[in-house]
Scaffold this active site. Structure first.
Site, PDB file in Angstrom:
ATOM      1  N   ARG A  53       4.563   5.186  -7.794  1.00 44.63           N
ATOM      2  CA  ARG A  53       5.389   4.750  -9.591  1.00 44.63           C
ATOM      3  C   ARG A  53       5.645   6.153 -10.102  1.00 44.63           C
ATOM      4  O   ARG A  53       5.059   6.760 -10.074  1.00 44.63           O
ATOM      5  CB  ARG A  53       5.289   3.209  -9.910  1.00 44.63           C
ATOM      6  CG  ARG A  53       6.104   2.594 -10.241  1.00 44.63           C
ATOM      7  CD  ARG A  53       5.573   1.423 -11.141  1.00 44.63           C
ATOM      8  NE  ARG A  53       4.262   1.288 -11.179  1.00 44.63           N
ATOM      9  CZ  ARG A  53       3.347   1.571 -12.700  1.00 44.63           C
ATOM     10  NH1 ARG A  53       3.785   2.441 -13.603  1.00 44.63           N
ATOM     11  NH2 ARG A  53       2.248   1.658 -12.700  1.00 44.63           N
ATOM     12  N   TYR A 193       9.630   4.199  -2.804  1.00 43.50           N
ATOM     13  CA  TYR A 193       8.170   3.699  -2.925  1.00 43.50           C
ATOM     14  C   TYR A 193       8.023   2.261  -4.046  1.00 43.50           C
ATOM     15  O   TYR A 193       8.682   2.149  -5.181  1.00 43.50           O
ATOM     16  CB  TYR A 193       6.998   4.727  -3.387  1.00 43.50           C
ATOM     17  CG  TYR A 193       5.663   4.362  -2.634  1.00 43.50           C
ATOM     18  CD1 TYR A 193       5.552   4.777  -1.643  1.00 43.50           C
ATOM     19  CD2 TYR A 193       4.866   3.401  -3.096  1.00 43.50           C
ATOM     20  CE1 TYR A 193       4.041   4.894  -1.095  1.00 43.50           C
ATOM     21  CE2 TYR A 193       4.032   3.503  -2.893  1.00 43.50           C
ATOM     22  CZ  TYR A 193       3.430   3.409  -1.822  1.00 43.50           C
ATOM     23  OH  TYR A 193       2.314   3.160  -1.054  1.00 43.50           O
ATOM     24  N   SER A 244      -2.157  -1.257 -13.521  1.00 42.86           N
ATOM     25  CA  SER A 244      -1.834  -1.655 -12.125  1.00 42.86           C
ATOM     26  C   SER A 244      -3.587  -0.929 -11.669  1.00 42.86           C
ATOM     27  O   SER A 244      -3.949  -0.191 -12.123  1.00 42.86           O
ATOM     28  CB  SER A 244      -1.200   0.008 -11.433  1.00 42.86           C
ATOM     29  OG  SER A 244       0.015  -0.923 -12.103  1.00 42.86           O
ATOM     30  N   CYS A 246      -6.341  -2.683 -10.983  1.00 42.89           N
ATOM     31  CA  CYS A 246      -7.457  -2.326 -11.857  1.00 42.89           C
ATOM     32  C   CYS A 246      -7.678  -3.716 -11.284  1.00 42.89           C
ATOM     33  O   CYS A 246      -9.154  -4.278 -12.120  1.00 42.89           O
ATOM     34  CB  CYS A 246      -7.412  -2.733 -13.548  1.00 42.89           C
ATOM     35  SG  CYS A 246      -6.809  -1.006 -13.928  1.00 42.89           S
ATOM     36  N   ASP A 269       0.794 -11.019  -9.859  1.00 40.52           N
ATOM     37  CA  ASP A 269       0.924  -9.385 -10.425  1.00 40.52           C
ATOM     38  C   ASP A 269       1.819  -9.565 -11.557  1.00 40.52           C
ATOM     39  O   ASP A 269       1.252  -9.151 -12.886  1.00 40.52           O
ATOM     40  CB  ASP A 269       1.924  -8.113  -9.671  1.00 40.52           C
ATOM     41  CG  ASP A 269       1.944  -6.844  -9.972  1.00 40.52           C
ATOM     42  OD1 ASP A 269       0.673  -6.633 -11.071  1.00 40.52           O
ATOM     43  OD2 ASP A 269       3.341  -6.662  -9.859  1.00 40.52           O
TER      44      ASP A 269
END
Ligand code: SAT
Ligand code: MN
Length: 575
Positions: A53, A193, A244, A246, A269
């Site tokens: 990202r 991506y 993100s 973790c 998520d």
């Protein structure tokens, strides 16, 4: 869009297996996909410059700059639209424009919402089919009049007549991931991506949905959802927000080390949550797939993830073994003697480079998870009893701590900070504030987002979940992790379960309630280590308060009084 983008042809995706298989074949032919030994699985290597990202090229283009708030990049929506129209002009020449109708959440759920992504990337189509409910059934549901969120994506690399395509077309220098919160529209250019391109995920289900949730009185959160069953068969559901990379996927499908306990996965998520008629908070996972971090995933750390990705999986930027399988750092203790790296280069342990990119990912259907929760697809959602907030903190923050109240818990969320990971392109390992793990994902002013949380807690008749702060990442003075994590985190979940039920013991501290004792039966850990995990570092905490004061200044008048007063109450308690 077709007349703007000028694609060679247009395909309306039906979401069928045949369509998926044909696209995979097409990508094998073009060199984008490498078929693997694992059934139905492929390896894909991205352009080395398009691997995560990109927060610097993500924009919230609200009508007014102040509504995007100090944590987002803002640009004037009119100017941005002009720029985008320029970028998208003819951007799909020589390519196919795919139309992807998708639903975030079960089609029959009133928590769900529909989107339509158009893209010129077959890789995006295949990933979206795994990550969302996609295809004809969604178009049927939409009918002629149905509402949807328009999501417009292009890799930004028109193909000249007769020119051979590259395996991962992109346009890195012109990347822009743009959200128009008032129009509820998403435009993404130049990247293929993950969250940059699979627009149902962060762009829709978090950034745009957070705006919808504020306006309509619900929550769109960067949270996993798990079911936790005790040895007596009693079950609760927990939602947990971590930044993100973790460990959301690891916690969501953890194999408890404690005998008789069971964890089942609803989501890894994103959670959309709404109050039910009974006043409880019900959560759905708007997604149907996992886009998980590969490095560090192993039979030891996450056996259920390893099983989930044993087939029908797309791997992006992992290494390739000589016998046509994938490998990444941490998958096995000993690396293979020879690999082809994520860059497509020959690799041996002596290479001195990583074989897989640190943000290498797997895309797999959540239905393949061996401990998927029976209710993962339930349109009603699951009732949430506890909410956890956490980050990577090597010091100060204890293993677990319970908030005194919803307001105090909201303050926990607002105070999350974490060391950055490879999930974003910015510098890795830097401690930054990441309120509610939503820093890169909140579609409006973060101060107003705090207020939304506070207000939701004042709702008449609300049966609010208890709120916790957790930190699996505290280190000792020599820099070693104090807590083993992974399956042992079930010990922390057990205490939370007992607190929710009303049987767990706690001691009151300035930070919140800490466990009087944690079940460490069968765990090889010294009493000193446990003490260190909960050590009340007053000096460190006072510094934390100062650091938060500084940070909260960013929100000016839009920092809600509830957060301000919780911070001064903490300061007072610390003395
Ligand atoms: O946004 S991604 O899905 O690419 C990765 C993440 O931040 O979780
Ligand atoms: Mn995430």
């Amino acid at each position: 869009m077709a007349s703007l983008c000028e694609p060679k042809n247009i395909v309306i995706c039906d979401g069928s297996q045949q369509e998926y298989d044909a696209l995979c074949q097409k990508m094998i032919a073009s060199g984008t996909f490498i078929p693997l030994k694992r059934p139905g699985s492929f390896l894909c290597r991205s352009d080395p410059a398009d691997v995560a990202r990109c927060e610097d090229c993500t924009f919230i283009c609200s009508e007014k700059e102040e509504d995007a708030g100090p944590t987002n990049h803002w640009q004037d929506p009119k100017e941005m639209e002009r720029r985008l129209r320029g970028l998208f002009k003819g951007c799909m020449r020589g390519r196919t424009l795919y139309v992807i109708p998708f639903s975030m959440g079960p089609l029959t759920s009133d928590i769900s919402h529909i989107g339509v992504e158009i893209t010129d990337s077959p890789y995006v189509v295949c990933n979206m089919r795994m990550m969302t409910r996609m295809g004809s059934k969604v178009l049927e549901q939409l009918g002629e009049e149905g509402k949807f969120i328009p999501c417009i994506h292009s890799v930004g690399a028109p193909l000249k007549e007769g020119k051979k395509d590259v395996p991962w077309p992109c346009n890195v220098k012109n990347r822009a991931i743009v959200h128009f919160p008032e129009k509820r529209t998403i435009w993404s250019f130049g990247s293929g991506y993950g969250g940059n391109a699979l627009l149902g995920k962060k762009c829709f289900a978090l950034r745009i949905a957070s705006v919808m949730a504020r306006d309509q009185g619900w929550f769109a959160e960067h949270m996993l959802i798990l079911g936790l069953t005790n040895p007596k068969g009693k079950k609760i559901y927990i939602a947990a927000a971590f930044p993100s990379a973790c460990g959301k996927t690891n916690l969501a499908m953890l194999q408890p080390s404690l005998p008789g306990w069971k964890v089942e996965t609803v989501g890894d998520d994103i959670a959309w949550m709404r109050f039910g008629k009974d006043g409880r908070l019900y959560a759905i996972n708007p997604e149907t797939g996992m886009f998980g971090v590969a490095p560090g995933t192993s039979k030891e750390s996450n056996p259920h993830a390893m099983e989930s990705i044993s087939q029908n999986t797309i791997f992006t930027n992992t290494a390739l073994t000589d016998d046509g399988d994938v490998w990444w750092e941490g998958m096995t203790k000993e690396p293979p003697k020879h690999l082809v790296s994520w860059l497509g280069e020959e690799w041996t342990p002596a290479s001195g480079k990583k074989a897989a990119h640190p943000n290498a990912r797997f895309t797999a259907p959540i239905s393949q998870c061996p401990v998927v929760d029976p209710a993962y697809d339930d349109p009603k959602g699951v009732p949430i009893s506890a909410i956890l907030f956490g980050g990577r903190r090597s010091s100060v923050m204890p293993l677990v701590c319970e908030a005194f109240s919803w307001r105090h818990g909201t303050f926990f969320g607002a105070s999350v900070s974490s060391e950055t990971t490879a999930a974003s392109e910015s510098e890795v390992g830097k401690l930054r504030h990441d309120p509610f793990a939503m820093l890169p994902f909140c579609g409006y002013h973060m101060g107003d987002y705090f207020l939304h949380w506070l207000k939701m807690g004042e709702r008449e008749g609300a049966q609010l979940p208890k709120i916790y702060a957790v930190n699996w990442f505290r280190k000792d003075r020599s820099g070693k992790f104090l807590w083993p994590g992974f399956g042992e985190n079930s010990r922390v979940l057990k205490w939370i379960f007992e607190r929710v039920e009303g049987s767990g013991n706690a001691v009151e501290t300035p930070l919140g309630y800490l466990p009087k004792s944690l079940d460490i039966n069968g765990l090889n850990i010294s009493p000193q280590t446990i003490e260190e995990l909960f050590y009340e570092d007053r000096e460190g905490l006072r510094r934390e308060v100062e650091w938060l004061k500084e940070y909260f200044k960013l929100f000016g008048k839009r920092l809600p009084e509830g957060i301000r007063s919780e911070l001064s109450a903490l300061e007072k308690r610390l003395g």
